[in-house]
Every structure is written in C-alpha cells, then in structure tokens.
Write a protein that holds these residues in place. Structure first.
Motif, short mmCIF file in Angstrom:
data_model
loop_
_atom_site.label_atom_id
_atom_site.label_comp_id
_atom_site.label_asym_id
_atom_site.label_seq_id
_atom_site.Cartn_x
_atom_site.Cartn_y
_atom_site.Cartn_z
N VAL A 199 -24.73 9.20 -1.94
CA VAL A 199 -25.88 9.39 -2.79
C VAL A 199 -26.71 10.56 -2.24
CG1 VAL A 199 -28.08 8.58 -3.67
CG2 VAL A 199 -26.12 7.00 -3.54
N VAL B 162 -30.02 4.92 -5.82
CA VAL B 162 -29.20 4.56 -7.03
C VAL B 162 -29.27 2.85 -6.96
CG1 VAL B 162 -26.88 4.07 -8.32
CG2 VAL B 162 -27.73 6.36 -7.08
N PHE C 87 -24.34 11.67 -7.22
CA PHE C 87 -23.94 10.28 -6.47
C PHE C 87 -22.56 9.93 -7.00
CE2 PHE C 87 -25.92 8.70 -10.61
CZ PHE C 87 -25.45 7.72 -10.67
N VAL D 287 -26.22 0.10 -13.47
CA VAL D 287 -26.95 1.34 -12.71
C VAL D 287 -28.30 1.84 -13.25
CG1 VAL D 287 -25.49 3.05 -13.51
CG2 VAL D 287 -26.40 3.13 -11.19
N SER D 288 -29.15 1.88 -12.19
CA SER D 288 -30.36 2.80 -12.35
C SER D 288 -30.55 3.66 -11.32
CB SER D 288 -31.64 1.99 -12.90
OG SER D 288 -31.90 1.08 -11.67
N THR D 289 -31.29 4.64 -11.56
CA THR D 289 -31.77 5.73 -10.63
C THR D 289 -33.29 5.89 -10.46
OG1 THR D 289 -31.82 7.66 -12.03
CG2 THR D 289 -29.67 6.92 -10.73
N ASP E 103 -34.37 9.84 -14.75
CA ASP E 103 -33.65 8.91 -14.26
C ASP E 103 -33.10 7.94 -15.20
OD1 ASP E 103 -34.20 8.78 -11.30
OD2 ASP E 103 -36.32 8.27 -11.89
N LEU F 133 -23.68 10.06 -16.54
CA LEU F 133 -22.96 9.03 -15.90
C LEU F 133 -21.62 8.76 -16.60
CD1 LEU F 133 -23.39 6.62 -13.82
CD2 LEU F 133 -24.02 5.23 -16.33
#
Length: 135
Positions: free
Chosen positions: A63, A69, A125, A111-113, A29, A5
């Motif tokens: 994405v 996301v 993304f 942010v997390s996926t 993730d 990231l």
C-alpha cells in the motif's frame, strides 16, 4: 481522475481461493466495495456443495504511503478483518485463519480506503488474499 478497483481471481479450487486486488485512489476514497463474495465462489467438493463460511489464511499487501486500505467482513454490522498500511504479509494458516466474525455475516469481504480523498496524486495498492472455504 476517479478512483479505480480491480479484482482478479487467481485460484478458485474446492478448498482454497486466491484473489488479487489492485486499486488506486485520487481525491475520492473507496467505500465498502465488495471484493470477495462467498456465494459466487466455486463448490467445495465434487458433489456440488457450496461453501457456507470462509477463513482468511494469508494477506499480502503493498500500500502506497499516506494510504490505509481497510479489509472488512460484510454483515449486518461489518467487522474489521485487517487494516493494511505500508507493505507486509500476515499469515494465519498456523492457527486456522481469520474467521468471519461480522454480526450476522453475509459471506463477503469489502475494501475501503482512508487518505485518498486528501491526495491530488494517485495512491496505489495491491493486496493478495488467500481464503479457505468450508461448508
């Protein structure tokens, strides 16, 4: 390969801040990574006053398929700002933007996926956020 990231500040003026978020996930993730922290942004006027709140006025996202996301407002109980899937642009400027509505907000966006842990290839993304600061 591990997930990655990167956050780039494109603009941090008196009123507006724009950031670009680039990432990819592969077998792991991302979980609640802070991408914007209000306390680290520049002043909102020429007198050295710092922002106490912010609203998101635009979200532009690209994405990769099979990946979701999640953008969340940080706080005692985080609250969803937007779930980004596919490609799109969300405009909130006409109604003042999306306010920070987390319980006991702490001035962050995380942010997390979802979907990356099941992938054996890189799922990428890019998200651009435009934010209006206020005090």
């Amino acid at each position: 390969m591990a997930s990655e990231l990167k956050v780039q500040t494109l603009n941090d003026g008196f009123k507006n801040t724009t950031i670009k978020i680039d990432g990819f996930v592969n077998a792991v993730d991302l979980t609640s990574q802070t991408v914007l922290d209000l306390s680290l942004l520049g002043q909102v006027d020429g007198f050295g006053n710092l922002a106490s709140t912010m609203r998101v006025t635009r979200i532009n996202f690209d994405v990769e398929d099979s990946l979701q996301v999640n953008l969340d407002w940080g706080g005692a109980t985080p609250n969803n700002l937007w779930r980004c899937t596919g490609r799109g642009e969300i405009k909130g400027k006409s109604f003042g933007g999306f306010p920070d509505n987390a319980t006991t907000p702490n001035g962050t966006i995380t942010v997390s996926t979802l979907g990356g842990a099941a992938s054996s290839i890189n799922l990428a993304f890019t998200i651009v956020l435009e934010v209006v600061k206020a005090n």
